[in-house]
Design a protein around this motif. Structure first.
Motif, short mmCIF file in Angstrom:
data_model
loop_
_atom_site.label_atom_id
_atom_site.label_comp_id
_atom_site.label_asym_id
_atom_site.label_seq_id
_atom_site.Cartn_x
_atom_site.Cartn_y
_atom_site.Cartn_z
N ALA A 151 42.72 49.55 43.20
CA ALA A 151 41.37 50.01 43.48
C ALA A 151 41.08 50.11 44.97
CB ALA A 151 40.35 49.07 42.81
N GLN A 152 41.55 49.13 45.75
CA GLN A 152 41.21 49.06 47.17
C GLN A 152 42.33 49.56 48.08
OE1 GLN A 152 39.99 45.06 48.12
NE2 GLN A 152 38.40 44.99 46.53
N GLY A 153 43.51 49.77 47.54
CA GLY A 153 44.64 50.17 48.37
C GLY A 153 45.42 48.97 48.84
N VAL A 154 46.70 49.18 49.09
CA VAL A 154 47.57 48.08 49.52
C VAL A 154 47.08 47.47 50.82
CG1 VAL A 154 49.89 47.53 50.34
CG2 VAL A 154 49.59 48.93 48.29
N ASP A 155 46.67 48.30 51.76
CA ASP A 155 46.24 47.79 53.07
C ASP A 155 44.80 47.30 53.06
OD1 ASP A 155 48.72 48.35 54.26
OD2 ASP A 155 48.14 50.42 54.66
N GLY A 156 43.98 47.87 52.19
CA GLY A 156 42.56 47.51 52.21
C GLY A 156 42.18 46.36 51.29
N ALA A 157 43.07 45.99 50.39
CA ALA A 157 42.74 44.95 49.41
C ALA A 157 42.45 43.61 50.08
CB ALA A 157 43.89 44.79 48.42
N GLN A 158 41.44 42.93 49.55
CA GLN A 158 41.05 41.62 50.07
C GLN A 158 41.62 40.52 49.17
OE1 GLN A 158 39.22 41.22 52.99
NE2 GLN A 158 39.62 43.43 53.14
N ILE A 159 42.33 39.60 49.76
CA ILE A 159 42.93 38.51 49.00
C ILE A 159 41.86 37.68 48.27
CG2 ILE A 159 44.22 36.34 49.16
CD1 ILE A 159 45.95 38.82 49.29
N ARG A 160 40.73 37.52 48.92
CA ARG A 160 39.67 36.73 48.29
C ARG A 160 39.20 37.39 46.99
NH1 ARG A 160 37.14 38.87 52.88
NH2 ARG A 160 35.52 40.43 52.44
N ASP A 161 39.22 38.73 46.94
CA ASP A 161 38.83 39.42 45.72
C ASP A 161 39.86 39.19 44.61
OD1 ASP A 161 36.62 40.41 47.03
OD2 ASP A 161 37.55 42.34 47.53
N ILE A 162 41.13 39.14 44.99
CA ILE A 162 42.19 38.87 44.01
C ILE A 162 42.04 37.47 43.45
CG2 ILE A 162 44.68 38.59 43.72
CD1 ILE A 162 45.04 40.78 45.87
N VAL A 163 41.82 36.50 44.33
CA VAL A 163 41.69 35.11 43.91
C VAL A 163 40.48 34.95 42.98
CG1 VAL A 163 41.22 32.77 44.72
CG2 VAL A 163 42.87 34.20 45.94
N THR A 164 39.38 35.58 43.35
CA THR A 164 38.17 35.49 42.52
C THR A 164 38.37 36.13 41.16
OG1 THR A 164 36.74 35.51 44.49
CG2 THR A 164 35.73 36.12 42.38
N LEU A 165 38.98 37.32 41.14
CA LEU A 165 39.21 38.02 39.88
C LEU A 165 40.14 37.23 38.97
CD1 LEU A 165 38.66 40.59 38.24
CD2 LEU A 165 40.65 41.64 39.37
N ALA A 166 41.06 36.49 39.58
CA ALA A 166 41.99 35.67 38.79
C ALA A 166 41.34 34.38 38.29
CB ALA A 166 43.22 35.33 39.63
N GLY A 167 40.08 34.16 38.67
CA GLY A 167 39.36 32.97 38.21
C GLY A 167 39.74 31.71 38.95
N GLN A 168 40.21 31.86 40.19
CA GLN A 168 40.63 30.71 40.98
C GLN A 168 39.59 30.39 42.05
OE1 GLN A 168 43.60 28.99 40.14
NE2 GLN A 168 43.18 30.38 38.43
#
Length: 217
Positions: free
Chosen positions: A23-40
């Protein structure tokens, strides 16, 4: 508090990364969004499981490659003794790549991998570590052999092969986007794949340009 250890959490992070990178692109993706989406709740969960952002991306692509390999390896093995022409080799690649269109997970990964196509190592003949020894790389080598037999100069055939992989990746990513968005496509999938195979083959086999009189930078 959700745990940050264990294979279940690792898989949740990979699945979340697939969504966010797509959704955000490899360069634009935010790690915090990944962590949140994973429920961590622990912001260091990615570092704990993968060492780095790059390690997480490698894990996403490793899963995508494993699925493509499962489709491609038997196809290539069946064609090994037949001396397939270039078009048949490209058709094998397109067919294997198209298996990722069958699921939302695969569609997201097609959108991600299209951004990484130039990292394959084709231009230097040194495969990316994830591609070394794979059916995917063996097919790439056979395509180059076919282009050499067609008389294309080395530099031209390596550059074309790299661009051809980019073309296939971009086309698959665009079709994946249509499926994910529920948008209508101009052609049915069977026609799309056949046209992609034919177009890519024609591009690869175009006559090498004459260099006389062509300006160089």
């Amino acid at each position: 508090m959700p745990r940050t250890s264990g294979p279940e959490t690792r898989e949740k992070l990979i699945r979340a990364a697939e969504e966010v990178f797509a959704a955000q692109g490899v360069d634009g993706a935010q790690i915090r969004d990944i962590v949140t989406l994973a429920g961590q709740s622990n912001p260091s969960a990615v570092q704990y499981h993968f060492g780095s952002r790059a390690g997480l991306l490698d894990a996403v692509m490793a899963g995508r490659l494993a699925r493509t390999e499962a489709a491609l390896a038997p196809l290539l093995a069946a064609a090994a003794d037949d001396g397939p022409a270039l078009r048949e080799l490209i058709a094998l690649l397109v067919t294997a790549e198209a298996t990722e269109l069958r699921s939302d997970r695969g569609r997201r990964c097609l959108r991600i991998s299209a951004q990484l196509s130039h990292e394959s190592g084709v231009r230097t003949r040194v495969p990316h570590p994830t591609l070394a020894g794979t059916a995917y790389w063996r097919l790439i080598c056979r395509v180059e052999e076919a282009l050499a037999a067609a008389g294309l100069p080395e530099a031209v055939r390596l550059e074309r092969l790299d661009l051809a992989l980019t073309l296939i990746g971009a086309a698959m990513a665009d079709r994946a986007r249509h499926y994910l968005d529920g948008a209508a496509s101009l052609t049915g999938e069977e026609l799309f794949l056949a046209d992609l195979t034919g177009t890519t083959t024609a591009f690869l086999l175009a006559a090498a340009p004459r260099t006389e009189g062509v300006p160089h930078e």
